[in-house]
Design a protein around this motif. Sequence first.
Motif, short mmCIF file in Angstrom:
data_model
loop_
_atom_site.label_atom_id
_atom_site.label_comp_id
_atom_site.label_asym_id
_atom_site.label_seq_id
_atom_site.Cartn_x
_atom_site.Cartn_y
_atom_site.Cartn_z
N ARG A 141 0.78 -1.22 -0.08
CA ARG A 141 -0.03 -0.03 -0.15
C ARG A 141 0.89 1.27 -0.03
NH1 ARG A 141 -2.79 -3.62 3.02
NH2 ARG A 141 -1.95 -2.95 5.11
N TYR A 142 2.09 1.21 0.67
CA TYR A 142 2.81 2.22 0.83
C TYR A 142 3.34 2.71 -0.77
CZ TYR A 142 6.83 5.46 2.02
OH TYR A 142 7.62 6.57 2.39
N ALA A 143 3.97 1.53 -1.33
CA ALA A 143 4.17 1.52 -2.72
C ALA A 143 3.23 2.04 -3.81
CB ALA A 143 4.79 0.32 -3.29
N GLU A 144 2.04 1.70 -3.57
CA GLU A 144 1.02 2.33 -4.54
C GLU A 144 0.93 3.75 -4.21
OE1 GLU A 144 -2.22 -0.24 -3.02
OE2 GLU A 144 -2.13 -1.82 -4.33
N LYS A 145 0.97 4.19 -2.94
CA LYS A 145 1.16 5.76 -2.78
C LYS A 145 2.03 6.60 -3.58
CE LYS A 145 -1.24 5.44 1.79
NZ LYS A 145 -1.17 5.70 3.25
N HIS A 146 2.98 5.61 -3.82
CA HIS A 146 4.30 6.54 -4.77
C HIS A 146 4.30 5.93 -6.05
CE1 HIS A 146 5.49 7.13 -0.44
NE2 HIS A 146 6.26 8.08 -0.97
N ASN A 147 3.08 5.21 -6.73
CA ASN A 147 2.98 4.72 -8.00
C ASN A 147 3.86 3.70 -8.19
OD1 ASN A 147 0.84 6.56 -8.69
ND2 ASN A 147 2.25 8.21 -8.79
N VAL A 148 4.04 2.93 -7.47
CA VAL A 148 5.25 1.66 -7.55
C VAL A 148 4.43 0.58 -7.26
CG1 VAL A 148 7.19 0.61 -6.68
CG2 VAL A 148 7.25 3.02 -7.01
N ARG A 149 4.47 -0.48 -7.91
CA ARG A 149 4.09 -1.89 -7.84
C ARG A 149 5.11 -2.74 -6.94
NH1 ARG A 149 0.38 -3.28 -13.37
NH2 ARG A 149 -1.08 -1.22 -13.15
N LEU A 150 4.65 -3.36 -6.03
CA LEU A 150 5.37 -4.17 -5.27
C LEU A 150 5.51 -5.47 -5.51
CD1 LEU A 150 7.91 -3.77 -3.06
CD2 LEU A 150 5.85 -4.50 -1.24
N CYS A 151 6.43 -6.15 -5.91
CA CYS A 151 6.23 -7.58 -6.58
C CYS A 151 7.23 -8.45 -5.52
CB CYS A 151 6.71 -7.74 -7.89
SG CYS A 151 6.05 -6.63 -9.10
N LEU A 152 6.56 -9.75 -5.26
CA LEU A 152 7.11 -10.87 -4.34
C LEU A 152 7.91 -12.00 -5.28
CD1 LEU A 152 8.06 -11.72 -1.54
CD2 LEU A 152 5.97 -12.82 -1.69
N GLU A 153 9.05 -12.20 -5.06
CA GLU A 153 9.64 -13.09 -5.90
C GLU A 153 9.80 -14.48 -5.24
OE1 GLU A 153 14.25 -14.27 -7.71
OE2 GLU A 153 13.66 -12.26 -7.28
N ASN A 154 9.41 -15.48 -6.06
CA ASN A 154 9.67 -17.01 -5.22
C ASN A 154 11.25 -17.26 -5.45
OD1 ASN A 154 9.34 -17.32 -8.64
ND2 ASN A 154 9.89 -19.31 -8.25
N LEU A 155 11.38 -17.72 -4.34
CA LEU A 155 12.90 -18.43 -4.18
C LEU A 155 13.13 -19.63 -4.08
CD1 LEU A 155 13.89 -15.83 -1.01
CD2 LEU A 155 14.51 -15.78 -3.39
N ALA A 156 14.47 -20.24 -4.15
CA ALA A 156 14.52 -21.89 -4.25
C ALA A 156 14.30 -22.52 -2.98
CB ALA A 156 15.85 -22.07 -4.99
N TRP A 157 14.26 -21.92 -1.92
CA TRP A 157 14.11 -22.19 -0.60
C TRP A 157 13.27 -21.30 0.17
CZ3 TRP A 157 14.69 -20.37 4.29
CH2 TRP A 157 14.78 -21.31 5.39
N GLY A 158 12.62 -21.90 1.27
CA GLY A 158 11.85 -21.25 2.20
C GLY A 158 10.41 -21.09 1.71
N TRP A 159 9.75 -20.27 2.66
CA TRP A 159 8.27 -20.09 2.11
C TRP A 159 7.76 -19.85 0.90
CZ3 TRP A 159 7.76 -16.32 6.89
CH2 TRP A 159 7.70 -17.13 8.22
N THR A 160 8.47 -18.95 0.18
CA THR A 160 8.18 -18.57 -1.29
C THR A 160 8.69 -19.71 -2.12
OG1 THR A 160 10.27 -17.73 -1.51
CG2 THR A 160 8.20 -16.27 -0.72
N ALA A 161 9.28 -20.69 -1.75
CA ALA A 161 9.85 -21.92 -2.52
C ALA A 161 8.64 -22.98 -2.48
CB ALA A 161 10.77 -22.55 -2.13
N LYS A 162 7.46 -22.54 -1.83
CA LYS A 162 6.41 -23.48 -1.72
C LYS A 162 5.15 -22.81 -2.42
CE LYS A 162 8.27 -25.76 2.23
NZ LYS A 162 8.02 -25.98 3.72
N PRO A 163 4.76 -23.33 -3.51
CA PRO A 163 3.62 -22.66 -4.15
C PRO A 163 2.30 -22.27 -3.23
CG PRO A 163 4.56 -24.31 -5.95
CD PRO A 163 5.06 -24.65 -4.43
N ASN A 164 1.87 -23.20 -2.33
CA ASN A 164 0.84 -23.19 -1.49
C ASN A 164 1.04 -21.83 -0.59
OD1 ASN A 164 2.72 -24.66 -0.08
ND2 ASN A 164 1.13 -25.25 1.28
#
Length: 283
Positions: A141-164
């Motif tokens: 939401r902070y990024a949206e106020k600055h006209n920036v889209r914040l993106c999260l990247e999937n990693l090879a390990w950890g929470w973002t390495a699990k699609p669910n």
Amino acid sequence: MQKNTAIHTIRPVPVTLAMCNFIDDTAALRDFALENAFYGIDWSFDLADLPGTPGAASSWAQSIKTLSPLEVRYHCPFSQVDIGHENAYEHTRAAEVFARVIRLIAKAGGGYLTIHVGLGHDTTRTLSWERTVNTLGKLVRYAEKHNVRLCLENLAWGWTAKPNLFEKLIRNSGAMVTFDIGHARACEAVHSQEYACEDFVSPHMDRLANAHVYHDEIEGTGHVPPESVSDIEERLDILMEAGCRWWTLEIREKDGLMQTRRVIDRYFEKMQAGNADALLKTR
């Protein structure tokens, strides 16, 4: 720099191909990109080199604008700088760093920033799921106020390495997605066949903003370029189906980058040939 005439023989492709800022001099970076038909730069920040004063921030923003007509998107590969850290000091520090980068990007007229959850950690025990989701949502939401889209990247390990779990982070925070096809191949969730690479994308096809394109990530070696179209074709098909039109060829040295570029060109040539054959069959 010796001029590369290969640009004149490369067919237009239906995506923006971007490269990393692995050349320090911005003029040389711009020249190399345009000479090789890259029309975007994926600018990775170095935490140690972030501008520390308003004047330095303005100077940096002006240097970025000299990359025109290239579009620049941004990336924060900050190791162990985590918005979900259970330690209050580390959590606050991380949130402040990313907010600072968002303001910096806005000053340069940028529109996209990719961040990570758990990068550089070898355990999630020091991270809080609830704090991660809540802080990620606040940064979105902070990024949206600055006209920036914040993106999260999937990693090879950890929470973002699990699609669910990646899906829950995206859905509950409202973040956009940067899909790293090398991390997807390297993660245990895909290796074990519990999930497929497409499972990182299919729940949120409309939120896929960027792709990091290379073949594989190997510990001690880093990002490995593809040798042939067959190495990455299925994953590129996922990007095309999802409508992702920003592909960063995430190899930070020239030979591997151009090897990846040749494979991408062959992929699109094969796709165009297939489309032509299908058209002829309907006549």
